[in-house]
Scaffold this motif. Structure first.
Motif, PDB file in Angstrom:
ATOM      1  N   PHE A 153       0.963  -4.294   0.914  1.00 50.14           N
ATOM      2  CA  PHE A 153       0.442  -3.388  -0.105  1.00 50.14           C
ATOM      3  C   PHE A 153      -0.954  -3.795  -0.560  1.00 50.14           C
ATOM      4  O   PHE A 153      -1.687  -2.979  -1.122  1.00 50.14           O
ATOM      5  N   TRP A 154      -1.310  -5.053  -0.353  1.00 50.91           N
ATOM      6  CA  TRP A 154      -2.645  -5.527  -0.725  1.00 50.91           C
ATOM      7  C   TRP A 154      -3.625  -5.410   0.439  1.00 50.91           C
ATOM      8  O   TRP A 154      -4.802  -5.685   0.267  1.00 50.91           O
ATOM      9  N   VAL A 155      -3.151  -5.020   1.625  1.00 54.75           N
ATOM     10  CA  VAL A 155      -4.026  -4.781   2.769  1.00 54.75           C
ATOM     11  C   VAL A 155      -4.551  -3.355   2.684  1.00 54.75           C
ATOM     12  O   VAL A 155      -3.781  -2.427   2.419  1.00 54.75           O
ATOM     13  N   PRO A 156      -5.856  -3.124   2.876  1.00 56.13           N
ATOM     14  CA  PRO A 156      -6.386  -1.752   2.790  1.00 56.13           C
ATOM     15  C   PRO A 156      -5.646  -0.805   3.720  1.00 56.13           C
ATOM     16  O   PRO A 156      -5.268  -1.160   4.836  1.00 56.13           O
ATOM     17  N   VAL A 157      -5.431   0.413   3.239  1.00 59.90           N
ATOM     18  CA  VAL A 157      -4.652   1.373   4.001  1.00 59.90           C
ATOM     19  C   VAL A 157      -5.367   1.781   5.284  1.00 59.90           C
ATOM     20  O   VAL A 157      -4.738   2.266   6.237  1.00 59.90           O
ATOM     21  N   GLU A 158      -6.667   1.588   5.342  1.00 60.13           N
ATOM     22  CA  GLU A 158      -7.405   1.930   6.567  1.00 60.13           C
ATOM     23  C   GLU A 158      -7.128   0.943   7.692  1.00 60.13           C
ATOM     24  O   GLU A 158      -7.398   1.240   8.860  1.00 60.13           O
ATOM     25  N   ASN A 159      -6.623  -0.235   7.361  1.00 60.05           N
ATOM     26  CA  ASN A 159      -6.322  -1.244   8.382  1.00 60.05           C
ATOM     27  C   ASN A 159      -4.955  -0.949   8.995  1.00 60.05           C
ATOM     28  O   ASN A 159      -3.953  -1.612   8.708  1.00 60.05           O
ATOM     29  N   VAL A 160      -4.915   0.067   9.847  1.00 56.61           N
ATOM     30  CA  VAL A 160      -3.645   0.535  10.408  1.00 56.61           C
ATOM     31  C   VAL A 160      -2.990  -0.505  11.308  1.00 56.61           C
ATOM     32  O   VAL A 160      -1.788  -0.784  11.154  1.00 56.61           O
ATOM     33  N   GLU A 211       6.320   3.589   3.038  1.00 58.07           N
ATOM     34  CA  GLU A 211       5.273   3.650   2.013  1.00 58.07           C
ATOM     35  C   GLU A 211       3.889   3.673   2.635  1.00 58.07           C
ATOM     36  O   GLU A 211       2.989   4.398   2.164  1.00 58.07           O
ATOM     37  N   PHE A 212       3.686   2.901   3.704  1.00 50.19           N
ATOM     38  CA  PHE A 212       2.380   2.911   4.372  1.00 50.19           C
ATOM     39  C   PHE A 212       2.084   4.295   4.959  1.00 50.19           C
ATOM     40  O   PHE A 212       0.951   4.782   4.890  1.00 50.19           O
ATOM     41  N   THR A 213       3.102   4.938   5.520  1.00 53.20           N
ATOM     42  CA  THR A 213       2.909   6.288   6.069  1.00 53.20           C
ATOM     43  C   THR A 213       2.468   7.259   4.983  1.00 53.20           C
ATOM     44  O   THR A 213       1.559   8.084   5.190  1.00 53.20           O
ATOM     45  N   LEU A 214       3.082   7.181   3.819  1.00 54.27           N
ATOM     46  CA  LEU A 214       2.703   8.059   2.702  1.00 54.27           C
ATOM     47  C   LEU A 214       1.305   7.727   2.199  1.00 54.27           C
ATOM     48  O   LEU A 214       0.515   8.630   1.904  1.00 54.27           O
ATOM     49  N   ALA A 215       0.997   6.437   2.087  1.00 50.03           N
ATOM     50  CA  ALA A 215      -0.314   6.040   1.588  1.00 50.03           C
ATOM     51  C   ALA A 215      -1.430   6.422   2.555  1.00 50.03           C
ATOM     52  O   ALA A 215      -2.558   6.715   2.134  1.00 50.03           O
ATOM     53  N   PHE A 216      -1.121   6.435   3.854  1.00 48.48           N
ATOM     54  CA  PHE A 216      -2.135   6.775   4.845  1.00 48.48           C
ATOM     55  C   PHE A 216      -2.392   8.278   4.901  1.00 48.48           C
ATOM     56  O   PHE A 216      -3.518   8.717   5.137  1.00 48.48           O
ATOM     57  N   ASN A 217      -1.366   9.090   4.681  1.00 47.13           N
ATOM     58  CA  ASN A 217      -1.491  10.533   4.848  1.00 47.13           C
ATOM     59  C   ASN A 217      -1.750  11.288   3.552  1.00 47.13           C
ATOM     60  O   ASN A 217      -2.103  12.466   3.600  1.00 47.13           O
ATOM     61  N   PHE A 218      -1.532  10.651   2.396  1.00 48.42           N
ATOM     62  CA  PHE A 218      -1.716  11.327   1.123  1.00 48.42           C
ATOM     63  C   PHE A 218      -2.566  10.472   0.190  1.00 48.42           C
ATOM     64  O   PHE A 218      -2.499   9.250   0.211  1.00 48.42           O
ATOM     65  N   LYS A 219      -3.338  11.173  -0.640  1.00 48.86           N
ATOM     66  CA  LYS A 219      -4.163  10.516  -1.645  1.00 48.86           C
ATOM     67  C   LYS A 219      -3.976  11.255  -2.963  1.00 48.86           C
ATOM     68  O   LYS A 219      -4.171  12.462  -3.054  1.00 48.86           O
ATOM     69  N   ILE A 220      -3.576  10.538  -4.004  1.00 51.49           N
ATOM     70  CA  ILE A 220      -3.306  11.121  -5.315  1.00 51.49           C
ATOM     71  C   ILE A 220      -4.541  10.951  -6.196  1.00 51.49           C
ATOM     72  O   ILE A 220      -5.057   9.845  -6.355  1.00 51.49           O
ATOM     73  N   VAL A 221      -5.014  12.069  -6.765  1.00 48.14           N
ATOM     74  CA  VAL A 221      -6.169  12.046  -7.667  1.00 48.14           C
ATOM     75  C   VAL A 221      -5.823  12.840  -8.918  1.00 48.14           C
ATOM     76  O   VAL A 221      -4.938  13.703  -8.911  1.00 48.14           O
ATOM     77  N   LEU A 222      -6.530  12.538 -10.016  1.00 48.62           N
ATOM     78  CA  LEU A 222      -6.368  13.273 -11.259  1.00 48.62           C
ATOM     79  C   LEU A 222      -7.400  14.380 -11.330  1.00 48.62           C
ATOM     80  O   LEU A 222      -8.557  14.199 -10.915  1.00 48.62           O
ATOM     81  N   ILE A 293      -0.761   4.988  -4.353  1.00 43.08           N
ATOM     82  CA  ILE A 293       0.588   4.729  -3.852  1.00 43.08           C
ATOM     83  C   ILE A 293       0.797   3.241  -3.624  1.00 43.08           C
ATOM     84  O   ILE A 293       1.865   2.682  -3.935  1.00 43.08           O
ATOM     85  N   ASP A 294      -0.219   2.554  -3.085  1.00 46.51           N
ATOM     86  CA  ASP A 294      -0.116   1.105  -2.910  1.00 46.51           C
ATOM     87  C   ASP A 294      -0.024   0.392  -4.254  1.00 46.51           C
ATOM     88  O   ASP A 294       0.735  -0.575  -4.400  1.00 46.51           O
ATOM     89  N   ASN A 295      -0.782   0.849  -5.238  1.00 47.31           N
ATOM     90  CA  ASN A 295      -0.739   0.214  -6.556  1.00 47.31           C
ATOM     91  C   ASN A 295       0.638   0.351  -7.202  1.00 47.31           C
ATOM     92  O   ASN A 295       1.134  -0.578  -7.847  1.00 47.31           O
ATOM     93  N   ILE A 296       1.265   1.512  -7.026  1.00 52.27           N
ATOM     94  CA  ILE A 296       2.623   1.699  -7.557  1.00 52.27           C
ATOM     95  C   ILE A 296       3.616   0.801  -6.825  1.00 52.27           C
ATOM     96  O   ILE A 296       4.491   0.180  -7.433  1.00 52.27           O
ATOM     97  N   SER A 297       3.455   0.705  -5.502  1.00 50.71           N
ATOM     98  CA  SER A 297       4.383  -0.102  -4.706  1.00 50.71           C
ATOM     99  C   SER A 297       4.253  -1.586  -5.008  1.00 50.71           C
ATOM    100  O   SER A 297       5.228  -2.337  -4.870  1.00 50.71           O
ATOM    101  N   LYS A 298       3.063  -2.032  -5.401  1.00 51.93           N
ATOM    102  CA  LYS A 298       2.880  -3.448  -5.745  1.00 51.93           C
ATOM    103  C   LYS A 298       3.784  -3.872  -6.898  1.00 51.93           C
ATOM    104  O   LYS A 298       4.151  -5.053  -7.002  1.00 51.93           O
ATOM    105  N   VAL A 299       4.132  -2.935  -7.754  1.00 53.00           N
ATOM    106  CA  VAL A 299       5.009  -3.230  -8.888  1.00 53.00           C
ATOM    107  C   VAL A 299       6.453  -2.840  -8.581  1.00 53.00           C
ATOM    108  O   VAL A 299       7.389  -3.576  -8.892  1.00 53.00           O
ATOM    109  N   LEU A 300       6.637  -1.682  -7.951  1.00 52.32           N
ATOM    110  CA  LEU A 300       7.972  -1.137  -7.751  1.00 52.32           C
ATOM    111  C   LEU A 300       8.809  -1.984  -6.790  1.00 52.32           C
ATOM    112  O   LEU A 300       9.967  -2.333  -7.091  1.00 52.32           O
ATOM    113  N   PHE A 301       8.262  -2.338  -5.641  1.00 52.76           N
ATOM    114  CA  PHE A 301       9.040  -3.050  -4.621  1.00 52.76           C
ATOM    115  C   PHE A 301       9.437  -4.456  -5.065  1.00 52.76           C
ATOM    116  O   PHE A 301      10.623  -4.816  -4.982  1.00 52.76           O
ATOM    117  N   PRO A 302       8.499  -5.313  -5.547  1.00 54.11           N
ATOM    118  CA  PRO A 302       8.933  -6.646  -5.998  1.00 54.11           C
ATOM    119  C   PRO A 302       9.913  -6.596  -7.167  1.00 54.11           C
ATOM    120  O   PRO A 302      10.854  -7.397  -7.226  1.00 54.11           O
TER     121      PRO A 302
END
Length: 321
Positions: A153-160, A211-222, A293-302
């Motif tokens: 989750f701390w690895v950039p999502v672009e690093n597939v 989670e990586f699949t979702l983070a790679f294909n979707f981007k959440i913005v306000l 999505i990665d930021n949420i997973s950093k808290v949710l998964f652990p």
């Protein structure tokens, strides 16, 4: 002479070196006769592996007469019953905690007309499995593997390649570890404590890959302040695919779909309250650097893994006691 036998014995051996290891004594008053013999008995014991490897097994060794019922022979333990010295017994994988005497007398129907009492005594052996071996060989490595998969989750999502290889390697390692442990156990029709643990670890690593699949294909913005004036659904894909073809025409770059989340308008309702909760939740992680999505997973998964550990160890340690 009482014809006692071991009711659950599968095989018994007498010792004849250098002669039969047996003795017969008569007290001075000639009121009691003592008989002693050294035997090696292979006894049946039904194990229950539901709490493996945090299990405790109790095996009984019943002794009764074969031809005489309770009116002729009464078997009982004389004080102190059974003298047990744990320092003389070393059993692999187990600790012999106690040996307790008890009665196993029962009534049975004789010739279909009346009941007879069968006198019986037994010794109950309590075995506690040594857990340190399984903690070092199974639990500790699986914990480390799961935590390593969460580091993605701390690895950039672009690093597939890095994230995919980390997830696949962790998943295959857990599957191999689980298969190796299963080979050393007899097949049973129910789930063991080890099965529950490994199932959760494998599912956790698999969900990290999802989670990586979702983070790679979707981007959440306000939604911006200008966009707030427009009626926008809570989850609305705005952009889809932008092809980027290199000069050779072989590689196509996929851009993530953008999910815009806007604040609720109008009268208070269940939908507006839900939208407000979602917006507040996203704002909390949107301000941080990186993918939402990665930021949420950093808290949710652990957090989920820690809660599972607390519930797991509390449940099975109480079952053992």
């Amino acid at each position: 002479m009482p014809d006692i036998f071991f009711a659950q014995g599968k095989k018994a051996i007498r010792h004849y070196v250098v002669r039969r290891n047996a003795g017969l004594w008569l007290n001075k008053e000639k009121t009691q006769l003592f008989f002693s013999e050294r035997l090696t008995v292979t006894n049946f014991c039904a194990f229950d592996f539901r709490n493996f490897p945090l299990d405790r097994q109790v095996c009984s060794l019943p002794v009764e007469t074969y031809a005489f019922h309770g009116l002729y022979v009464n078997t009982s333990f004389k004080a102190p019953g059974i003298q047990f010295d744990n320092f003389k017994f070393k059993i692999p994988q187990y600790t012999l905690s106690s040996v307790l005497p008890s009665s196993c007398s029962y009534d049975y129907l004789y010739e279909g007309s009346y009941y007879l009492n069968q006198s019986c005594v037994q010794a109950d052996f309590t075995f506690d499995r040594q857990f340190s071996y399984y903690f070092v060989q199974m639990y500790l490595p699986s914990i480390l593997i799961v935590l390593v998969s969460f580091l993605s989750f701390w690895v950039p999502v672009e690093n597939v390649p890095g994230r995919v290889s980390l997830g696949v390697t962790s998943l295959l390692t857990l599957a191999t570890q689980f298969t190796t442990m299963q080979r050393s156990l007899p097949p049973v029709s129910y789930m063991k404590a080890m099965d529950v643990w490994m199932f959760f670890c494998i599912v956790g690593v698999f969900l990290a890959m999802v989670e990586f699949t979702l983070a790679f294909n979707f981007k959440i913005v306000l939604a911006s302040s200008a966009d707030d004036k427009k009626p926008v659904p809570v989850l609305q894909p705005v952009a889809t695919i932008t092809p980027d073809i290199d000069p050779l025409g072989t590689n196509i770059k996929r851009e993530p779909k953008i999910i815009v989340i806007s604040e609720a308008d109008g009268k208070p309702s269940v939908a507006s309250l839900t939208r407000g909760f979602v917006v507040g939740f996203v704002k909390r992680f949107h301000a941080k650097k990186g993918n939402v999505i990665d930021n949420i997973s950093k808290v949710l998964f652990p957090t989920t893994f820690v809660v599972f550990n607390v519930v797991y160890w509390l449940h099975y340690t109480r079952q053992e006691q």
